[in-house]
Design a protein around this motif. Structure first.
Motif, PDB file in Angstrom:
ATOM      1  N   PRO A 362       0.809  -1.226   0.000  1.00 58.39           N
ATOM      2  CA  PRO A 362       0.000   0.000   0.000  1.00 58.39           C
ATOM      3  C   PRO A 362       0.839   1.272   0.000  1.00 58.39           C
ATOM      4  N   VAL A 364       0.483   5.601   0.319  1.00 58.62           N
ATOM      5  CA  VAL A 364      -0.389   6.550   1.004  1.00 58.62           C
ATOM      6  C   VAL A 364      -0.401   7.851   0.224  1.00 58.62           C
ATOM      7  N   LEU A 384       3.956   2.145   3.299  1.00 62.69           N
ATOM      8  CA  LEU A 384       3.265   1.827   4.541  1.00 62.69           C
ATOM      9  C   LEU A 384       3.449   0.356   4.891  1.00 62.69           C
ATOM     10  N   LYS A 415      -5.176   5.052   1.529  1.00 59.18           N
ATOM     11  CA  LYS A 415      -4.251   3.928   1.405  1.00 59.18           C
ATOM     12  C   LYS A 415      -4.621   3.179   0.134  1.00 59.18           C
TER      13      LYS A 415
END
Length: 659
Positions: A362, A364, A384, A415
């Motif tokens: 993921p 951000v 992340l 996300k």
């Protein structure tokens, strides 16, 4: 024992320096350039004969060669010298290079047949435009005056392939041989077909989809001079021939030219060395030349040529950047993309959708301003992790996941990276009744799958071609009037200093797939961050301005071409042992650099972006220096500090991917 007893010095494909000496059976006629089977550490392995002589080694027991694989030599001292060069540059053994360079087949097979062989009559006539003719003459004239290295920057659809073909014909008319490199097999089917139309049985192909024995057959025919032109992927750069006259490197920017297993060579550097030592021409081409290659051309090492006009009546497509707010997956196809797609299909045209699935964990982003978080030390996107911390995979910097966007103070933090696999289902639902086909690694595993897809697209039997990066590379479909890029942001936020270059190149190449016929194409690029700098350059098809901007960023941060890099990756099943080994390596590096005053910067250690693969934990260190020899000497001095059966060290000089 006879007085004329012979011995052979051979290389084996293991990470071991130097060669080994075996005795030659009296009834075996071993010559340099032959492969043999030997017993090495209680295993029967293939070895590569370097020298045959009468000098007995000062050893008590000498093993005998078990079997002769080749009835006659299939390489000569030029390949051995090339293997030595490659091994020295990429810190591998000569034997590893030989094992990788040579085909593994033992019996040459002629079972392979081009899928298009019986479908086309040969057509040797190509009419160059004045722009192409000027470059053609300039390249041949320059070779006479000792300029052998050329870079063609040609916009998509400008006719680079026609120029390559005419250059190849000229070189072959002199009795010399040509190696034509393409980045991927998937791209190659149309290139193979076009070249076969011109060169017929003078052409051989060389890539990993052939069997080992088919590759051996192609290798031997090219080595013996039976054919004069070979087209293939990166390993074809090692093909041997009587007199090399030209290496063509199509789509030279493509990172598929970089090998990801030992030896981790780049085909461009090997091609350059070969052309320099064998007095051959080197011609590279791309619509988006790599930053390093264009910079090298500006330094005068390559000569730059520019093709500004599309072939025939085609013009460059219009590119539109569309902002999306993907709070829900249903919004991943914008109303604008939906409208233009349906309009294209209603007009009897085709569409290509690019789904960039290189997002591995993921990222951000701010769903309002589109900005992402970057490392203050490396200008690399932070990723992340499950711990909730944002981590730089170059230097190890980390911070907490912010509650508000540091750029615009919005609390609308997104996300992104999971769920993209559902987009294909959405496309099928949104365009029910349309003929949708997917092009990716999974769909191209079957024999001739890419050729069949290309044929269906050419016949108009597909309405929407959905794919990953493959759909952007080199295909020439005249009915495609629309390209949709579903989400550009995933690639832009990869933890890689080349991230924007890779995505800029991918998007320009994708845009180039449309508008190749009589109708001007339309490109819809969907993104969260419409303010990202690459989109202003993309809209205007302005590669040079992008190049200047990116070059200034690289200079400020001392990334290539202003420095060279090495990546040292330690992997193993037990994380604590991997961490211990990478820390030992860091200590050894620090000591070596300090004691010898080496101009080398250490970044890390840090967990690799893909921190665990096949139950192997992965940590790495990045080395940076303006002096590549200092990097090489440093790594050679410390590589033995990673010891033990449970941990392994991978060395990558000039890494192109730090996943």
């Amino acid at each position: 024992m006879t007085a004329n007893k012979k011995y052979a010095d051979v290389y084996v494909g293991y990470p071991i320096d130097g060669s080994y000496t075996y005795s030659v059976p009296d009834d075996m006629d071993v010559k340099p350039g032959m492969r043999v089977s030997v017993n090495f550490r209680n295993r029967t392995v293939t070895a590569f004969t370097h020298k045959v002589h009468n000098k007995r080694p000062d050893l008590k027991d000498i093993k005998e060669i078990e079997k002769l694989i080749d009835p006659s030599p299939i390489y000569d001292s030029r390949l051995t010298a090339l293997a030595e060069y490659t091994a020295a540059n990429y810190l591998s053994s000569v034997g590893e290079v030989m094992a990788m360079a040579l085909p593994s087949g033992e019996k040459a097979s002629s079972r392979y047949k081009h899928p298009f062989k019986d479908k086309h009559t040969l057509n040797n006539h190509i009419e160059l435009t004045q722009e192409q003719k000027t470059i053609f003459d300039d390249i041949l004239y320059s070779h006479v005056s000792s300029q052998s290295f050329h870079l063609i920057y040609g916009i998509t659809g400008s006719g680079k392939t026609e120029l390559y073909i005419e250059l190849a014909k000229n070189v072959m008319a002199q009795g010399r041989s040509v190696i034509f490199l393409v980045p991927e097999i998937t791209l190659s089917s149309q290139i193979f077909e076009r070249l076969y139309k011109v060169f017929g049985n003078e052409l051989i192909v060389y890539h990993s989809r052939l069997t080992a024995n088919q590759r051996l057959k192609s290798w031997i025919r090219f080595y013996n001079g039976e054919v004069k032109i070979a087209v293939g992927t990166r390993s074809a750069v090692f093909l041997q021939c009587p007199d090399l006259g030209l290496i063509i490197m199509d789509e030279e920017h493509d990172w598929s030219y970089k090998e990801h297993s030992t030896p981790r060579y780049h085909a461009r550097r090997i091609a350059y060395h070969r052309c320099r030592t064998e007095n051959a021409l080197m011609v590279m081409g791309s619509a988006t030349p790599s930053i390093e290659s264009l910079y090298t051309a500006e330094q005068g090492i390559f000569k730059l040529h520019v093709l500004k006009t599309r072939f025939g009546s085609a013009v460059l497509p219009e590119i539109e950047i569309v902002k999306i707010y993907p709070k829900k997956e249903e919004t991943m196809i914008s109303p604008k993309l939906m409208i233009y797609s349906k309009r294209a299909l209603e007009d009897g045209h085709q569409a290509i959708f690019l789904l960039n699935r290189r997002g591995f964990s993921p990222i951000v982003l701010c769903n309002d301003c589109g900005e992402s978080l970057v490392c203050p030390n490396c200008n690399i996107s932070l990723n992340l992790h499950r711990s909730g911390r944002m981590i730089c995979h170059y230097c190890g910097y980390s911070r907490k996941l912010p509650e508000k966007c540091p750029h615009c103070n919005s609390e609308n933090i997104l996300k992104l990276g999971a769920g993209t696999q559902k987009i294909e289902e959405m496309i099928n639902e949104s365009f029910s009744g349309s003929r949708v086909l997917r092009l990716d690694q999974d769909s191209t595993k079957k024999k001739n799958a890419v050729f069949n897809i290309v044929e269906k697209m050419s016949k108009g039997e597909i309405d929407i071609l959905l794919g990953t990066q493959m759909v952007a590379k080199g295909f020439d479909f005249h009915k495609v009037s629309l390209v949709g890029v579903l989400l550009a942001d995933i690639g832009l936020n990869m933890p890689d200093f080349r991230a924007s270059e890779k995505i800029f190149s991918l998007l320009i190449q994708a845009a180039g797939r449309c508008g190749r016929g009589d109708v001007r194409g339309k490109v819809i690029i969907q993104t969260i961050n419409v303010e990202h700098h690459i989109f202003q350059f993309l809209k205007n098809h302005d590669y040079f301005s992008y190049y200047k901007y990116e070059l200034s960023m690289r200079k400020m941060l001392q990334y290539p071409p202003y420095s060279r890099l090495a990546r040292l990756l330690v992997r193993g099943k037990k994380e604590e042992k991997v961490i211990g080994a990478i820390n030992n390596l860091k200590s050894a590096l620090t000591k070596e650099i300090s004691n010898n005053k080496k101009p080398v910067i250490i970044l890390g250690p840090a967990a690799a972006p893909l921190s665990r693969i096949s139950n192997n934990y992965r940590y790495h260190i990045i080395l940076k220096s303006k002096d590549i020899e200092s990097i090489r000497q440093t790594v050679k001095s410390v590589k033995n500090s990673v010891t033990g059966r449970d941990v392994y060290l991978e060395i990558d000089i000039d890494p192109y991917d730090i996943l």
